[in-house]
Design a protein around this motif. Structure first.
Motif, mmCIF file in Angstrom:
data_model
loop_
_atom_site.group_PDB
_atom_site.id
_atom_site.type_symbol
_atom_site.label_atom_id
_atom_site.label_comp_id
_atom_site.label_asym_id
_atom_site.label_seq_id
_atom_site.Cartn_x
_atom_site.Cartn_y
_atom_site.Cartn_z
ATOM 1 N N ALA A 36 0.844 -1.197 0.000
ATOM 2 C CA ALA A 36 0.000 0.000 0.000
ATOM 3 C C ALA A 36 0.879 1.247 0.000
ATOM 4 C CB ALA A 36 -0.906 0.004 1.221
ATOM 5 N N THR A 37 0.471 2.236 -0.758
ATOM 6 C CA THR A 37 1.161 3.519 -0.769
ATOM 7 C C THR A 37 0.302 4.538 -0.023
ATOM 8 O OG1 THR A 37 0.132 4.284 -2.808
ATOM 9 C CG2 THR A 37 2.135 2.973 -3.043
ATOM 10 N N ASP A 38 0.798 5.749 0.092
ATOM 11 C CA ASP A 38 0.033 6.812 0.738
ATOM 12 C C ASP A 38 -0.933 7.496 -0.225
ATOM 13 O OD1 ASP A 38 1.267 6.361 3.157
ATOM 14 O OD2 ASP A 38 2.867 7.800 2.766
ATOM 15 N N GLU A 39 -0.941 7.048 -1.482
ATOM 16 C CA GLU A 39 -1.817 7.654 -2.490
ATOM 17 C C GLU A 39 -3.246 7.130 -2.307
ATOM 18 O OE1 GLU A 39 -0.330 7.788 -6.593
ATOM 19 O OE2 GLU A 39 1.460 6.826 -5.764
ATOM 20 N N VAL A 40 -4.133 8.035 -1.941
ATOM 21 C CA VAL A 40 -5.541 7.695 -1.739
ATOM 22 C C VAL A 40 -6.377 8.757 -2.436
ATOM 23 C CG1 VAL A 40 -7.363 7.369 -0.036
ATOM 24 C CG2 VAL A 40 -5.054 6.612 0.479
ATOM 25 N N SER A 41 -7.408 8.314 -3.144
ATOM 26 C CA SER A 41 -8.311 9.274 -3.778
ATOM 27 C C SER A 41 -9.744 8.945 -3.363
ATOM 28 C CB SER A 41 -8.170 9.237 -5.293
ATOM 29 O OG SER A 41 -8.550 7.978 -5.788
ATOM 30 N N ILE A 42 -10.544 9.995 -3.260
ATOM 31 C CA ILE A 42 -11.950 9.839 -2.885
ATOM 32 C C ILE A 42 -12.795 10.453 -3.993
ATOM 33 C CG2 ILE A 42 -13.725 10.397 -1.198
ATOM 34 C CD1 ILE A 42 -11.466 10.651 0.874
ATOM 35 N N ASP A 43 -13.674 9.646 -4.548
ATOM 36 C CA ASP A 43 -14.577 10.122 -5.593
ATOM 37 C C ASP A 43 -15.608 11.036 -4.945
ATOM 38 O OD1 ASP A 43 -16.661 10.450 -7.453
ATOM 39 O OD2 ASP A 43 -16.141 8.557 -8.424
ATOM 40 N N PRO A 44 -15.710 12.286 -5.377
ATOM 41 C CA PRO A 44 -16.625 13.224 -4.722
ATOM 42 C C PRO A 44 -18.103 12.907 -4.937
ATOM 43 C CG PRO A 44 -15.611 14.251 -6.635
ATOM 44 C CD PRO A 44 -14.960 12.920 -6.452
ATOM 45 N N ILE A 45 -18.431 12.175 -5.978
ATOM 46 C CA ILE A 45 -19.837 11.860 -6.244
ATOM 47 C C ILE A 45 -20.277 10.615 -5.497
ATOM 48 C CG2 ILE A 45 -21.490 11.224 -8.043
ATOM 49 C CD1 ILE A 45 -19.795 12.951 -9.950
ATOM 50 N N ASN A 47 -18.317 8.934 -3.227
ATOM 51 C CA ASN A 47 -17.660 8.876 -1.922
ATOM 52 C C ASN A 47 -16.903 7.555 -1.716
ATOM 53 O OD1 ASN A 47 -16.929 10.347 0.284
ATOM 54 N ND2 ASN A 47 -18.577 9.568 1.562
ATOM 55 N N VAL A 48 -16.377 6.993 -2.814
ATOM 56 C CA VAL A 48 -15.619 5.744 -2.760
ATOM 57 C C VAL A 48 -14.143 6.078 -2.629
ATOM 58 C CG1 VAL A 48 -14.942 3.694 -4.074
ATOM 59 C CG2 VAL A 48 -17.310 4.472 -4.113
ATOM 60 N N THR A 49 -13.476 5.415 -1.677
ATOM 61 C CA THR A 49 -12.052 5.625 -1.444
ATOM 62 C C THR A 49 -11.261 4.560 -2.204
ATOM 63 O OG1 THR A 49 -12.522 6.470 0.748
ATOM 64 C CG2 THR A 49 -10.269 5.786 0.322
ATOM 65 N N THR A 50 -10.246 4.987 -2.948
ATOM 66 C CA THR A 50 -9.391 4.083 -3.709
ATOM 67 C C THR A 50 -7.953 4.296 -3.274
ATOM 68 O OG1 THR A 50 -10.883 4.253 -5.589
ATOM 69 C CG2 THR A 50 -8.713 3.379 -6.022
ATOM 70 N N ARG A 51 -7.251 3.189 -2.988
ATOM 71 C CA ARG A 51 -5.843 3.255 -2.575
ATOM 72 C C ARG A 51 -4.978 2.631 -3.661
ATOM 73 N NH1 ARG A 51 -3.066 4.285 1.903
ATOM 74 N NH2 ARG A 51 -4.958 4.355 3.150
ATOM 75 N N VAL A 52 -3.768 3.167 -3.829
ATOM 76 C CA VAL A 52 -2.819 2.657 -4.809
ATOM 77 C C VAL A 52 -1.900 1.656 -4.122
ATOM 78 C CG1 VAL A 52 -0.964 3.253 -6.399
ATOM 79 C CG2 VAL A 52 -2.881 4.821 -6.085
ATOM 80 N N TYR A 53 -1.735 0.490 -4.769
ATOM 81 C CA TYR A 53 -0.793 -0.527 -4.309
ATOM 82 C C TYR A 53 0.309 -0.640 -5.358
ATOM 83 C CZ TYR A 53 -4.105 -1.883 -0.735
ATOM 84 O OH TYR A 53 -4.933 -1.870 0.342
ATOM 85 N N TYR A 54 1.541 -0.849 -4.898
ATOM 86 C CA TYR A 54 2.710 -0.813 -5.777
ATOM 87 C C TYR A 54 3.543 -2.070 -5.590
ATOM 88 C CZ TYR A 54 7.177 0.796 -7.659
ATOM 89 O OH TYR A 54 8.340 0.920 -8.375
ATOM 90 N N GLU A 60 4.517 -2.328 -11.268
ATOM 91 C CA GLU A 60 3.080 -2.327 -11.528
ATOM 92 C C GLU A 60 2.323 -1.656 -10.384
ATOM 93 O OE1 GLU A 60 -0.396 -5.559 -12.660
ATOM 94 O OE2 GLU A 60 1.576 -6.260 -12.048
ATOM 95 N N ARG A 61 1.228 -0.974 -10.743
ATOM 96 C CA ARG A 61 0.389 -0.299 -9.759
ATOM 97 C C ARG A 61 -1.035 -0.845 -9.862
ATOM 98 N NH1 ARG A 61 2.317 5.002 -8.385
ATOM 99 N NH2 ARG A 61 0.216 5.837 -8.506
ATOM 100 N N LEU A 62 -1.680 -1.017 -8.713
ATOM 101 C CA LEU A 62 -3.070 -1.441 -8.670
ATOM 102 C C LEU A 62 -3.883 -0.401 -7.928
ATOM 103 C CD1 LEU A 62 -2.824 -5.198 -7.609
ATOM 104 C CD2 LEU A 62 -3.381 -4.294 -9.863
ATOM 105 N N TYR A 63 -5.112 -0.214 -8.351
ATOM 106 C CA TYR A 63 -6.029 0.715 -7.703
ATOM 107 C C TYR A 63 -7.182 -0.104 -7.137
ATOM 108 C CZ TYR A 63 -3.269 3.982 -10.368
ATOM 109 O OH TYR A 63 -2.223 4.706 -10.891
ATOM 110 N N ILE A 64 -7.258 -0.182 -5.806
ATOM 111 C CA ILE A 64 -8.255 -1.033 -5.156
ATOM 112 C C ILE A 64 -9.128 -0.187 -4.245
ATOM 113 C CG2 ILE A 64 -8.590 -2.984 -3.598
ATOM 114 C CD1 ILE A 64 -5.994 -4.147 -4.622
ATOM 115 N N GLU A 65 -10.460 -0.387 -4.369
ATOM 116 C CA GLU A 65 -11.387 0.323 -3.515
ATOM 117 C C GLU A 65 -11.265 -0.159 -2.076
ATOM 118 O OE1 GLU A 65 -15.349 -0.052 -4.946
ATOM 119 O OE2 GLU A 65 -14.898 0.905 -6.855
ATOM 120 N N GLU A 66 -11.408 0.763 -1.159
ATOM 121 C CA GLU A 66 -11.356 0.399 0.269
ATOM 122 C C GLU A 66 -12.719 0.521 0.882
ATOM 123 O OE1 GLU A 66 -8.305 2.858 2.022
ATOM 124 O OE2 GLU A 66 -6.845 1.334 1.523
#
Length: 66
Positions: A36-45, A47-54, A60-66
């Motif tokens: 897990a990285t510190d990169e986290v994004s939250i969809d404003p519409i 409200n889903v949080t997605t974290r980047v795994y490296y 390779e990078r993965l984007y997984i919803e939390e």
């Protein structure tokens, strides 16, 4: 005729549950070797949080919803 209707309803309900689980963003885990990285994004519409795994070995990078 009634048995056919009941069978169709059962198939529809099972399909609906499968579709619902599959596309709701299951709580999947990152595969072995991904961190897990510190990169986290939250969809404003939604409200889903997605974290980047490296994966440092492949880059390779993965984007997984939390």
């Amino acid at each position: 005729m009634l048995i056919l209707l009941i069978g169709a309803l059962i198939i529809i309900l099972v399909s609906w549950k499968f579709f619902d689980i599959r596309y709701k963003g299951s709580k999947e885990k990152a595969p072995f070797g991904f961190y897990a990285t510190d990169e986290v994004s939250i969809d404003p519409i939604t409200n889903v949080t997605t974290r980047v795994y490296y994966n440092p070995e492949t880059g390779e990078r993965l984007y997984i919803e939390e």
